[in-house]
Scaffold this motif. Structure first.
Motif, PDB file in Angstrom:
ATOM      1  N   ALA A  15      -8.070  24.484  58.603  1.00  0.00           N
ATOM      2  CA  ALA A  15      -6.618  24.719  58.413  1.00  0.00           C
ATOM      3  C   ALA A  15      -6.205  24.044  57.161  1.00  0.00           C
ATOM      4  CB  ALA A  15      -5.795  24.128  59.531  1.00  0.00           C
ATOM      5  N   PRO A  16      -5.471  24.608  56.477  1.00  0.00           N
ATOM      6  CA  PRO A  16      -5.112  24.159  55.158  1.00  0.00           C
ATOM      7  C   PRO A  16      -4.538  22.774  55.165  1.00  0.00           C
ATOM      8  CG  PRO A  16      -4.031  26.149  55.768  1.00  0.00           C
ATOM      9  CD  PRO A  16      -4.768  25.691  56.955  1.00  0.00           C
ATOM     10  N   ARG A  17      -5.002  22.031  54.223  1.00  0.00           N
ATOM     11  CA  ARG A  17      -4.566  20.650  54.199  1.00  0.00           C
ATOM     12  C   ARG A  17      -3.193  20.523  53.589  1.00  0.00           C
ATOM     13  NH1 ARG A  17      -7.624  16.189  50.572  1.00  0.00           N
ATOM     14  NH2 ARG A  17      -6.127  14.531  50.784  1.00  0.00           N
ATOM     15  N   GLY A  18      -2.805  21.457  52.739  1.00  0.00           N
ATOM     16  CA  GLY A  18      -1.547  21.283  52.045  1.00  0.00           C
ATOM     17  C   GLY A  18      -0.371  21.923  52.722  1.00  0.00           C
ATOM     18  N   ALA A  19      -0.482  22.274  53.976  1.00  0.00           N
ATOM     19  CA  ALA A  19       0.627  22.933  54.622  1.00  0.00           C
ATOM     20  C   ALA A  19       1.803  21.986  54.753  1.00  0.00           C
ATOM     21  CB  ALA A  19       0.205  23.421  55.999  1.00  0.00           C
ATOM     22  N   CYS A 241      -8.566  26.439  42.435  1.00  0.00           N
ATOM     23  CA  CYS A 241      -7.795  26.490  43.691  1.00  0.00           C
ATOM     24  C   CYS A 241      -8.032  25.272  44.562  1.00  0.00           C
ATOM     25  CB  CYS A 241      -8.180  27.734  44.498  1.00  0.00           C
ATOM     26  SG  CYS A 241      -7.677  29.266  43.754  1.00  0.00           S
ATOM     27  N   ARG A 242      -8.698  24.301  44.039  1.00  0.00           N
ATOM     28  CA  ARG A 242      -9.032  23.155  44.880  1.00  0.00           C
ATOM     29  C   ARG A 242      -7.789  22.461  45.419  1.00  0.00           C
ATOM     30  NH1 ARG A 242     -10.115  17.649  44.123  1.00  0.00           N
ATOM     31  NH2 ARG A 242     -11.650  16.865  45.596  1.00  0.00           N
ATOM     32  N   ALA A 247      -4.050  26.913  44.167  1.00  0.00           N
ATOM     33  CA  ALA A 247      -4.255  28.050  45.067  1.00  0.00           C
ATOM     34  C   ALA A 247      -3.044  28.973  45.062  1.00  0.00           C
ATOM     35  CB  ALA A 247      -4.535  27.547  46.482  1.00  0.00           C
ATOM     36  N   ARG A 248      -1.847  28.392  45.045  1.00  0.00           N
ATOM     37  CA  ARG A 248      -0.644  29.230  45.019  1.00  0.00           C
ATOM     38  C   ARG A 248      -0.529  29.985  43.698  1.00  0.00           C
ATOM     39  NH1 ARG A 248       1.313  24.672  48.106  1.00  0.00           N
ATOM     40  NH2 ARG A 248       1.961  25.392  50.181  1.00  0.00           N
ATOM     41  N   ASN A 283     -10.756  28.192  49.744  1.00  0.00           N
ATOM     42  CA  ASN A 283      -9.734  27.393  49.071  1.00  0.00           C
ATOM     43  C   ASN A 283      -8.377  28.090  49.067  1.00  0.00           C
ATOM     44  OD1 ASN A 283     -11.529  25.384  48.633  1.00  0.00           O
ATOM     45  ND2 ASN A 283     -11.585  25.560  46.427  1.00  0.00           N
ATOM     46  N   LEU A 284      -8.390  29.419  48.924  1.00  0.00           N
ATOM     47  CA  LEU A 284      -7.117  30.144  48.976  1.00  0.00           C
ATOM     48  C   LEU A 284      -6.478  30.023  50.355  1.00  0.00           C
ATOM     49  CD1 LEU A 284      -8.026  33.403  47.009  1.00  0.00           C
ATOM     50  CD2 LEU A 284      -6.544  31.546  46.229  1.00  0.00           C
TER      51      LEU A 284
END
Length: 506
Positions: A15-19, A241-242, A247-248, A283-284
């Motif tokens: 799960a994305p870490r940057g959420a 995208c790291r 990524a955005r 990564n995306l």
């Protein structure tokens, strides 16, 4: 009865870490996720199986505490197409699109520098010295239009690109190239020209792992997107995208091109997709926009990823795909669809964890068709980090009450029971035990039907993070002890073999 190779499985055979927003202990944590990977928290309580405890999983304990799902999204490690010449230390494994070749099963993005491709015999790393800054200016001139337009100029540019690729095999060389915008622009022009230069593309892949190069390369994003789906372009974009911001930017560029993720999904239908593609998709998927794009029901995007959980031609690509699937499982709104007949993700996650064990007929009938009557030579996933991500993906699917019911009903416990007896990696074993606790334990109390939305106090969160760190240190000690034991056993075997074949003294 199915035979276990799996529907549409290519090859022989998280799960994305940057959420945004702090949720539960098992939910998305924007910046607090540990770099080593997603962590599910299951502390021994009552009769639960403690992480690392070799208790028979058939024996549930009353009052078991419900373990939380993994913490954050997974990112691929930095990726480079070259490594320094031997001898070189083996890099740590982890997972994100920039470190894509050193991927590890954690919710942390990485650059594709980790496990890089082997260096070409023609391009050994040159010694680094302070005078290279001046030499790089001359190299940039050879890469650019100043070299001329004749056949000799084309050969000179190709030779200069090979020299730049060799230079990018070291961290010092990558930093030097990243600090020279003219050289980056010339390399990009060569890679995207009418007659693309492969060495220039591989050099850009390496340099993209350096944070200093991400700004200039993201500014030239349309040119990089035009190189898709070539492997070096996927690797360079994976490195860019790291971080969530990169990524955005890449997702926005794909949308503005009018093609969306199609340039990345189309190669999945080819016999040998580029191995850098998996880390890029992973990564995306660390950001919600990327996960929603992969979960678009109208495009059947996530269904195209599923066969690659058994893909044998590239562990890096397989690792990236599994990481992307794991990240997608953080979107609990899609769990019912993912577990339903339209996607049916569970057999694809369980099959790599299943071995050749035979089950009684009544247990066999509980398993999905693809996991019934597997051949006697069936092998489990050989990479521990991938096994861990598969377990974490299933754990995420049990975050909701309906998901837990479906996962139980499809015989998941039977596969985990045999895996628990077979597994030797401490962190994978702990992930397996946490998932077993979910399947054999009591349902969580009121207000905890969806574990991804449970809020916990900050001080409890910090305490759990400390316990996670202690658990990680214990795993590392166990790995080191096991490695020493294996070395001692090997030395003993070699000593006995020498004594056995030694001629008696006369």
């Amino acid at each position: 009865m199915g035979h276990g190779v799996g529907r549409g499985m290519p090859g022989a055979a998280g799960a994305p870490r940057g959420a945004a927003g702090r949720r539960s202990r098992g939910g998305l944590v924007p910046s607090g996720a540990a770099r080593g990977g997603p962590r599910g928290v299951s502390r021994p309580a009552g009769g639960t199986i403690a992480a690392g405890e070799r208790r028979d999983p058939d024996t549930p304990g009353p009052g078991a505490r419900f373990p939380a799902p993994p913490r954050g999204p997974h990112r691929a490690p930095n990726y480079t197409s070259q490594q320094p010449p031997h001898p070189h230390p083996r890099p740590p494994t982890a997972f994100s699109a920039s470190h894509w070749l050193s991927l590890r099963a954690a919710p942390t993005p990485r650059s594709l520098i980790g496990r890089a491709a082997r260096p070409s015999p023609r391009s050994a790393r040159p010694p680094f010295c302070a005078g290279m800054a001046e030499a790089l200016s001359e190299l940039a001139a050879l890469l650019g239009p100043a070299a001329g337009t004749g056949p000799g100029a084309a050969a000179a540019r190709a030779g200069a690109a090979e020299a730049a690729l060799s230079l990018s095999g070291s961290a010092e060389g990558r930093r030097l190239l990243a600090a020279h915008p003219a050289a980056l622009a010339a390399l990009l022009e060569l890679a995207a020209g009418p007659r693309p230069c492969p060495a220039a593309g591989r050099c850009l892949l390496n340099v993209a792992a350096e944070p200093q190069a991400r700004g200039p390369l993201l500014a030239a994003l349309p040119a990089l997107l035009g190189l898709l789906p070539a492997g070096p372009a996927c690797g360079a974009l994976a490195n860019l995208c790291r971080e969530p911001l990169g990524a955005r930017r890449v997702l926005r560029g794909l949308e503005e091109s009018g093609r969306g993720l199609e340039p990345l999904l189309r190669p999945l239908g080819e016999p040998r997709p580029p191995p850098e593609l998996g880390p890029l998709l992973c990564n995306l998927s660390q950001v919600p926009e990327g996960r929603r794009a992969l979960l678009d029901r109208s495009r059947c995007s996530v269904q195209r990823l599923l066969p690659f959980t058994q893909y044998r031609d590239s562990a890096g690509h397989r690792r990236g795909i599994v990481g992307a699937l794991r990240n997608c499982c953080f979107e609990h709104e899609y769990h019912e669809w993912l577990l339903g007949d339209e996607v049916d993700i569970l057999p694809f996650l369980l099959l790599p964890l299943a071995g050749p064990e035979e089950f009684p007929e009544d247990e066999m009938e509980r398993l999905p068709v693809d996991l019934q009557y597997l051949p006697p030579d069936k092998q489990r996933e050989e990479e521990p980090d991938i096994r861990k991500m598969l377990l974490e993906a299933i754990m995420l699917l049990t975050a909701t009450k309906a998901g837990r019911h479906t996962v139980r009903e499809k015989g998941t416990y039977l596969v985990l029971r045999e895996l628990h007896h077979w597994e030797r990696e401490p962190d994978v074993l702990a992930a397996c035990e946490k998932l077993i606790q979910v399947l054999i334990g009591d349902e969580p109390g009121p207000g905890m039907e969806n574990l991804l939305e449970v809020s916990i106090p900050e001080e409890v969160e910090q305490q759990l993070q400390r316990l996670d760190r202690e658990e990680e240190e214990r795993w590392q000690r166990e790995r080191e002890e096991r490695r020493k034991e294996q070395e001692q056993d090997k030395a003993q075997e070699q000593h006995e073999a020498r004594e056995q074949h030694q001629e008696p003294w006369r």
